[in-house]
Design a protein around this motif. Structure first.
Motif, PDB file in Angstrom:
ATOM      1  N   LEU A  28       0.827  -1.205   0.000  1.00 31.75           N
ATOM      2  CA  LEU A  28       0.000   0.000   0.000  1.00 31.75           C
ATOM      3  C   LEU A  28       0.858   1.250   0.000  1.00 31.75           C
ATOM      4  CD1 LEU A  28      -2.507  -1.137   2.774  1.00 31.75           C
ATOM      5  CD2 LEU A  28      -2.979  -1.065   0.324  1.00 31.75           C
ATOM      6  N   SER A  29       0.377   2.273  -0.672  1.00 33.51           N
ATOM      7  CA  SER A  29       1.023   3.577  -0.629  1.00 33.51           C
ATOM      8  C   SER A  29      -0.007   4.619  -0.221  1.00 33.51           C
ATOM      9  CB  SER A  29       1.634   3.932  -1.990  1.00 33.51           C
ATOM     10  OG  SER A  29       0.635   3.962  -2.991  1.00 33.51           O
ATOM     11  N   TRP A  30       0.432   5.715   0.353  1.00 32.43           N
ATOM     12  CA  TRP A  30      -0.485   6.759   0.779  1.00 32.43           C
ATOM     13  C   TRP A  30      -1.129   7.404  -0.447  1.00 32.43           C
ATOM     14  CZ3 TRP A  30      -2.089   7.489   5.637  1.00 32.43           C
ATOM     15  CH2 TRP A  30      -1.348   6.881   6.644  1.00 32.43           C
ATOM     16  N   PRO A  31      -2.425   7.733  -0.374  1.00 30.49           N
ATOM     17  CA  PRO A  31      -3.162   8.193  -1.560  1.00 30.49           C
ATOM     18  C   PRO A  31      -2.955   9.656  -1.918  1.00 30.49           C
ATOM     19  CG  PRO A  31      -4.614   8.095   0.334  1.00 30.49           C
ATOM     20  CD  PRO A  31      -3.302   7.544   0.800  1.00 30.49           C
ATOM     21  N   ILE A  32      -2.168  10.386  -1.139  1.00 35.01           N
ATOM     22  CA  ILE A  32      -2.002  11.807  -1.371  1.00 35.01           C
ATOM     23  C   ILE A  32      -0.610  12.224  -0.913  1.00 35.01           C
ATOM     24  CG2 ILE A  32      -2.889  12.524   0.889  1.00 35.01           C
ATOM     25  CD1 ILE A  32      -4.422  14.759  -0.575  1.00 35.01           C
ATOM     26  N   GLU A  33      -0.037  13.211  -1.582  1.00 38.86           N
ATOM     27  CA  GLU A  33       1.277  13.726  -1.202  1.00 38.86           C
ATOM     28  C   GLU A  33       1.232  15.247  -1.165  1.00 38.86           C
ATOM     29  OE1 GLU A  33       4.308  12.328  -3.801  1.00 38.86           O
ATOM     30  OE2 GLU A  33       4.040  10.216  -3.249  1.00 38.86           O
ATOM     31  N   PRO A  34       1.925  15.854  -0.198  1.00 39.07           N
ATOM     32  CA  PRO A  34       2.557  15.219   0.964  1.00 39.07           C
ATOM     33  C   PRO A  34       1.505  14.713   1.939  1.00 39.07           C
ATOM     34  CG  PRO A  34       2.598  17.580   1.207  1.00 39.07           C
ATOM     35  CD  PRO A  34       2.036  17.319  -0.168  1.00 39.07           C
ATOM     36  N   VAL A  35       1.892  13.828   2.843  1.00 34.55           N
ATOM     37  CA  VAL A  35       0.963  13.249   3.801  1.00 34.55           C
ATOM     38  C   VAL A  35       1.039  14.015   5.119  1.00 34.55           C
ATOM     39  CG1 VAL A  35       0.294  11.164   5.054  1.00 34.55           C
ATOM     40  CG2 VAL A  35       1.220  10.997   2.733  1.00 34.55           C
ATOM     41  N   SER A  36      -0.090  14.595   5.516  1.00 35.44           N
ATOM     42  CA  SER A  36      -0.179  15.298   6.795  1.00 35.44           C
ATOM     43  C   SER A  36      -1.477  14.885   7.469  1.00 35.44           C
ATOM     44  CB  SER A  36      -0.156  16.812   6.587  1.00 35.44           C
ATOM     45  OG  SER A  36      -0.340  17.497   7.825  1.00 35.44           O
ATOM     46  N   VAL A  37      -1.373  14.122   8.570  1.00 38.17           N
ATOM     47  CA  VAL A  37      -2.548  13.619   9.272  1.00 38.17           C
ATOM     48  C   VAL A  37      -3.109  14.717  10.174  1.00 38.17           C
ATOM     49  CG1 VAL A  37      -3.426  11.876  10.868  1.00 38.17           C
ATOM     50  CG2 VAL A  37      -1.649  11.267   9.212  1.00 38.17           C
ATOM     51  N   THR A  38      -4.370  15.087   9.933  1.00 39.57           N
ATOM     52  CA  THR A  38      -5.003  16.148  10.728  1.00 39.57           C
ATOM     53  C   THR A  38      -5.980  15.611  11.761  1.00 39.57           C
ATOM     54  OG1 THR A  38      -6.718  16.427   9.030  1.00 39.57           O
ATOM     55  CG2 THR A  38      -4.744  17.806   8.851  1.00 39.57           C
ATOM     56  N   SER A  39      -6.415  14.358  11.626  1.00 33.91           N
ATOM     57  CA  SER A  39      -7.283  13.726  12.616  1.00 33.91           C
ATOM     58  C   SER A  39      -7.017  12.236  12.590  1.00 33.91           C
ATOM     59  CB  SER A  39      -8.767  14.000  12.319  1.00 33.91           C
ATOM     60  OG  SER A  39      -9.603  13.469  13.329  1.00 33.91           O
ATOM     61  N   HIS A  40      -6.774  11.657  13.760  1.00 32.95           N
ATOM     62  CA  HIS A  40      -6.326  10.272  13.842  1.00 32.95           C
ATOM     63  C   HIS A  40      -7.490   9.289  13.965  1.00 32.95           C
ATOM     64  CE1 HIS A  40      -1.925  10.880  14.199  1.00 32.95           C
ATOM     65  NE2 HIS A  40      -2.305  12.091  14.590  1.00 32.95           N
ATOM     66  N   PHE A  41      -7.163   8.026  13.795  1.00 33.13           N
ATOM     67  CA  PHE A  41      -8.090   6.908  13.927  1.00 33.13           C
ATOM     68  C   PHE A  41      -8.451   6.703  15.399  1.00 33.13           C
ATOM     69  CE2 PHE A  41      -8.885   2.412  14.668  1.00 33.13           C
ATOM     70  CZ  PHE A  41      -9.692   2.023  13.600  1.00 33.13           C
ATOM     71  N   GLY A  42      -9.697   6.275  15.648  1.00 27.68           N
ATOM     72  CA  GLY A  42     -10.096   5.903  16.999  1.00 27.68           C
ATOM     73  C   GLY A  42     -11.089   6.863  17.606  1.00 27.68           C
TER      74      GLY A  42
END
Length: 322
Positions: A182-196
């Protein structure tokens, strides 16, 4: 008693909600019940690149058998539900007869879901899911109160039907059993809200966030994380314009809040193929990509399943699943 908007508690419909002060409609709170985008939503762009389609999309497995029992049960359920709604004034509590009607169809669905995936007709699954969603939406518009345990029981079946469809389509695709890289679907990757768990921005309650939110620019290209087949492409209620891709037999990815969808159901994708453009359709706090990773019918944290973006960049940009 239970107000229709509370159906947003169902994890299946958990999307990135936009905080606002006004009341939330049933269609907004329960995204999968909405079958059409709002009138002012951008229409998906036509596919402008050569497509490879799954052979005979919509074909059934050789071992699949149509369930006449389920067909009869659904027809009876719909007839009864419509008759009961005609007997009450809008805003009245749900009648005991309609509650019993729902309990009976839930029992019929439990019996249907005991079938192995290889013997399940995809048409039966689609018919059952559409019936549940549309009739629950009609009940929400008719009745002032719906028993919460009933709503949860119905949505549990909707979730199980979604998992069954993934299983059936996986068998149809005849994908490799080997888990994909798997590769990340967008570049650059910046997570703004996490899982859970997180506080729902509308309800103010702790809810499960079934994916991660990735920062994006409006119109930025969103790419398939791995080779696969498009299971669903189009409007998906609270998720807005959304695409689901089946990879191998165990892994599925979902891309939500797109401004445009650039693929069709049944289309075969390679890793990196553009499947849509970033946006803020559905319930979204702004332009971003909501990205989900499912394995064996369960959502998993993409940061656990794919590693951190920094780890991916240190290698070849891909992460191998187990």
């Amino acid at each position: 008693m239970f107000r229709p908007a509370a159906l947003a508690l169902v994890a299946l419909s958990a999307a990135c909600a936009t905080p606002r002060a006004d009341k939330v409609s049933f269609e907004e709170a329960f995204g999968s019940a909405s079958t059409s985008p709002p009138a002012d939503a951008a229409l998906p762009a036509p596919v402008r690149r050569p497509k490879r389609m799954l052979a005979a999309p919509g074909a059934e497995l050789p071992s699949a058998r149509k369930s006449l029992e389920l067909e009869a049960a659904l027809a009876f359920f719909v007839d009864q539900a419509r008759a009961y709604r005609r007997q009450v004034e809008r805003g009245s509590p749900m009648t005991s007869s309609q509650v019993q009607n729902w309990e009976q169809i839930n029992g019929a669905l439990d019996a249907f879901l005991e079938r192995p995936a290889a013997k399940t007709s995809s048409l039966d699954v689609v018919r059952a899911r559409v019936t549940l969603e549309s009739e629950l939406a009609e009940d929400a518009r008719t009745y002032g109160d719906i028993p919460p345990e009933l709503a949860e029981a119905v949505m549990s079946r909707v979730s199980l039907l979604a998992v069954r469809m993934t299983e059936v389509r996986g068998l149809l695709v005849k994908s490799s059993r080997q888990a994909p890289r798997l590769s990340w679907p967008i570049e650059p990757v910046s997570v703004t809200s996490h899982f859970g768990e997180r506080v729902h921005p509308i309800k103010g309650e702790v809810r499960d966030h079934l994916g991660v939110d990735l920062a994006a620019r409006r119109g930025q290209a969103i790419a398939a994380a791995a080779p696969g087949v498009v299971l669903r492409a189009g409007w998906n209620g609270a998720h807005g314009y959304s695409v689901e891709v089946q990879h191998a037999e165990r892994v599925l990815t979902r891309y939500s809040h797109l401004s445009r969808v650039l693929v069709e159901t049944g289309e075969i994708l390679e890793r990196g193929d553009v499947l849509g453009l970033a946006g803020d359709t559905g319930l979204a706090t702004g332009v971003h990509l909501h990205f989900e990773l499912w394995e064996d019918g369960q959502p998993i944290d993409p940061l656990d399943g794919m590693g951190s973006p920094q780890e991916a960049l240190a290698g070849d940009g891909t992460v191998s699943r187990r």
